[in-house]
Design an enzyme around this catalytic site. Structure first.
Site, mmCIF file in Angstrom:
data_model
loop_
_atom_site.group_PDB
_atom_site.id
_atom_site.type_symbol
_atom_site.label_atom_id
_atom_site.label_comp_id
_atom_site.label_asym_id
_atom_site.label_seq_id
_atom_site.Cartn_x
_atom_site.Cartn_y
_atom_site.Cartn_z
ATOM 1 C CB THR A 51 -0.942 0.003 1.229
ATOM 2 O OG1 THR A 51 -1.605 1.255 1.309
ATOM 3 C CG2 THR A 51 -0.208 -0.251 2.520
ATOM 4 C CB ALA A 52 0.720 4.318 -1.968
ATOM 5 C CB SER A 53 -2.281 4.863 2.305
ATOM 6 O OG SER A 53 -2.806 3.565 2.509
ATOM 7 C CG HIS A 54 -1.303 1.862 5.878
ATOM 8 N ND1 HIS A 54 -2.265 1.887 4.897
ATOM 9 C CD2 HIS A 54 -1.939 2.157 7.023
ATOM 10 C CE1 HIS A 54 -3.432 2.159 5.445
ATOM 11 N NE2 HIS A 54 -3.257 2.326 6.734
ATOM 12 C CG ASN A 55 3.553 0.614 7.860
ATOM 13 O OD1 ASN A 55 3.456 1.360 8.807
ATOM 14 N ND2 ASN A 55 2.824 -0.483 7.756
#
Length: 97
Positions: A51-55
């Site tokens: 995912t681009a939105s986490h970690n």
């Protein structure tokens, strides 16, 4: 990244992969698939999600990895810490060619 993950998974005994069209599937859709996937033999224990939105991670910090449990929700910190601790002891890995 998808091809590399599949090659490593197959070489290490992973039997099923769920991959969205063109490698894309929203996090809510992944959560739904984890929760709703058919009879017991098809149910997931959880899923690793790129995912681009986490970690943020990767060479250009453009994606990260998270793990959702069998209920479709984010794994508790105790579990993700255990997963991380296990990765620090990896000496080698198998890879399909």
């Amino acid at each position: 990244a998808i091809q590399t993950i599949i090659k490593r998974g197959v070489a290490n005994g992973v039997k099923r992969f769920w991959i969205g069209q063109d490698g894309l599937l929203s996090t809510p859709a992944v959560s739904a698939v984890i929760r709703e996937r058919g009879p017991t033999w098809q149910k997931a224990f959880g899923a690793f999600i790129l995912t681009a939105s986490h970690n943020p991670g990767g060479p250009e910090e453009d994606f990260g990895i998270k793990y959702n449990c069998e209920n479709g929700g984010p794994a508790p910190e105790k579990l993700t810490n255990t997963i991380y601790d296990n990765t620090t002891t990896i000496k080698d890995y198998k890879m399909c060619t």
